[in-house]
Scaffold this motif. Sequence first.
Motif, mmCIF file in Angstrom:
data_model
loop_
_atom_site.group_PDB
_atom_site.id
_atom_site.type_symbol
_atom_site.label_atom_id
_atom_site.label_comp_id
_atom_site.label_asym_id
_atom_site.label_seq_id
_atom_site.Cartn_x
_atom_site.Cartn_y
_atom_site.Cartn_z
ATOM 1 N N ASN A 93 -8.769 -7.412 4.961
ATOM 2 C CA ASN A 93 -8.671 -8.367 3.868
ATOM 3 C C ASN A 93 -8.599 -7.538 2.587
ATOM 4 N N LYS A 94 -7.391 -7.060 2.293
ATOM 5 C CA LYS A 94 -7.239 -6.037 1.248
ATOM 6 C C LYS A 94 -7.545 -6.573 -0.151
ATOM 7 N N SER A 95 -8.293 -5.784 -0.888
ATOM 8 C CA SER A 95 -8.733 -6.200 -2.225
ATOM 9 C C SER A 95 -7.585 -6.110 -3.228
ATOM 10 N N GLU A 96 -7.734 -6.873 -4.320
ATOM 11 C CA GLU A 96 -6.733 -6.798 -5.395
ATOM 12 C C GLU A 96 -6.670 -5.397 -5.968
ATOM 13 N N GLU A 97 -7.833 -4.753 -6.003
ATOM 14 C CA GLU A 97 -7.913 -3.394 -6.541
ATOM 15 C C GLU A 97 -7.062 -2.424 -5.690
ATOM 16 N N ILE A 108 2.322 0.736 -2.735
ATOM 17 C CA ILE A 108 3.347 1.205 -1.797
ATOM 18 C C ILE A 108 2.806 1.152 -0.364
ATOM 19 N N HIS A 109 1.719 1.856 -0.111
ATOM 20 C CA HIS A 109 1.225 1.949 1.267
ATOM 21 C C HIS A 109 0.072 0.985 1.554
ATOM 22 N N LYS A 110 -0.594 0.514 0.499
ATOM 23 C CA LYS A 110 -1.723 -0.431 0.641
ATOM 24 C C LYS A 110 -2.807 0.116 1.569
ATOM 25 N N LYS A 111 -3.039 1.428 1.489
ATOM 26 C CA LYS A 111 -4.052 2.018 2.366
ATOM 27 C C LYS A 111 -4.986 2.940 1.579
ATOM 28 N N VAL A 112 -6.032 3.391 2.252
ATOM 29 C CA VAL A 112 -6.990 4.293 1.624
ATOM 30 C C VAL A 112 -6.819 5.695 2.222
ATOM 31 N N ASN A 150 -2.738 8.741 -4.608
ATOM 32 C CA ASN A 150 -2.739 8.361 -3.198
ATOM 33 C C ASN A 150 -2.351 9.535 -2.305
ATOM 34 N N GLU A 151 -2.629 9.381 -1.033
ATOM 35 C CA GLU A 151 -2.365 10.375 0.016
ATOM 36 C C GLU A 151 -3.437 11.472 -0.036
ATOM 37 N N SER A 152 -4.200 11.596 1.044
ATOM 38 C CA SER A 152 -5.389 12.453 1.001
ATOM 39 C C SER A 152 -5.111 13.901 0.574
ATOM 40 N N LEU A 153 -4.056 14.517 1.083
ATOM 41 C CA LEU A 153 -3.820 15.924 0.719
ATOM 42 C C LEU A 153 -3.352 16.048 -0.734
#
Lengths: 223, 223
Positions: B40-44, B51-55, B66-69
């Motif tokens: 349930n992805k947050s607005e933040e 783009i990726h909607k991920k953490v 974004n992107e861990s590396l």
Amino acid sequence: MAQEDVKLLGVIGSPFICRVQIALKLKGVEYQFVPQDLQNKSEELLKFNPIHKKVPVLVHNERAINESLVIVEYIDEVWKGKSILPTDPYQRALARFWAKFIDDKIYSAAWKSVFTVNKEEREKNIKVLHEIFQFLEDELKDKFFGGEKFGFVDIAAIYIAFWVPILQETAGLQLFTNEKFPKLYKWSQEFMNQPTIKECLPPRDPIFAFFKGRCESLLALAN
Amino acid sequence: MAQEDVKLLGVIGSPFICRVQIALKLKGVEYQFVPQDLQNKSEELLKFNPIHKKVPVLVHNERAINESLVIVEYIDEVWKGKSILPTDPYQRALARFWAKFIDDKIYSAAWKSVFTVNKEEREKNIKVLHEIFQFLEDELKDKFFGGEKFGFVDIAAIYIAFWVPILQETAGLQLFTNEKFPKLYKWSQEFMNQPTIKECLPPRDPIFAFFKGRCESLLALAN
């Protein structure tokens, strides 16, 4: 820097090699291009890229660097002259993000949009490709991704400017057009019109022939 | 630096979040961890990673990375203190090469080595994973990939040290052992024994339960 020995192991017609050639040209680095036969890999290639056994490989004073984007960053850090990545850390992070986005998304999506026999499947793949292009269209705020001068993301995106139009022509498709993506299309024309880029682009005909061959084999297999 | 506002959008138990946490800890950066519900992805999250909607997403003074590396390199460039990447351009290129190698190869290979029902297929996948481990075993010349101190590649490889052993235990497999990969195994123990790393590792039990659940659903589907 004294005693520079720079070799680029590559093949003509690859967008990954082209990225490295643009970076070297931009910095004015003299180098020897060592063409490779990927059907019959040379001892030099196996020595300098034992992990992936693929090109491009940059060999600088007998030390090898692999992976096109890693090589472009290396060239930017080693040689003075026009800078490829921005200097501000946040802008650098954005540049790395978009270059990775292109690497992760574009090749497979563009390929599947052309080389999928089932029409319904292909339509789905084209939709995915268009979503990817739309992200880039929205990201493009200046003349280039790098601003008024082209940089890391533009170089990473050379495949879109030069290879994608050939790919779509092979299959008689309209994947990337001025009507659908006006900013990205304009970028592609401006970018390929830069003297440095023009000098690095490979001849168009063998690439067209290669894609056409793929397309025809696929259709033959499907019938 | 005045007025720092640093937030990390993430979930507990992810190796990608853990990479960023290690980098922040290493630099002594104070930050707020903002847990995310990926169902349930947050607005933040949607605002900062459209783009990726991920953490993970690092938000530094309201600007998202974004992107861990990419985030780890950003942290290394912005904050002083122990450096994460080497300073020499060639060593930096090698570090980027190996981090990319880990990202491109390990996750999928480790997953498939455990979560493949067909025994013959699974054996093939394990062989691929072992080849990947062997490359890393051969590359490891010092205590850490970074030399006497751990760095970018070690942080990138945290999945191998902490997650892979849990994954193999879930399935009762012996993928990564002291006997097969003595240097890499020793590295994993030394690395996890570093105070900075210890403090960043998530609790083991929920990860074990998550993998175990996956394993059981797969077996249920197969029977």
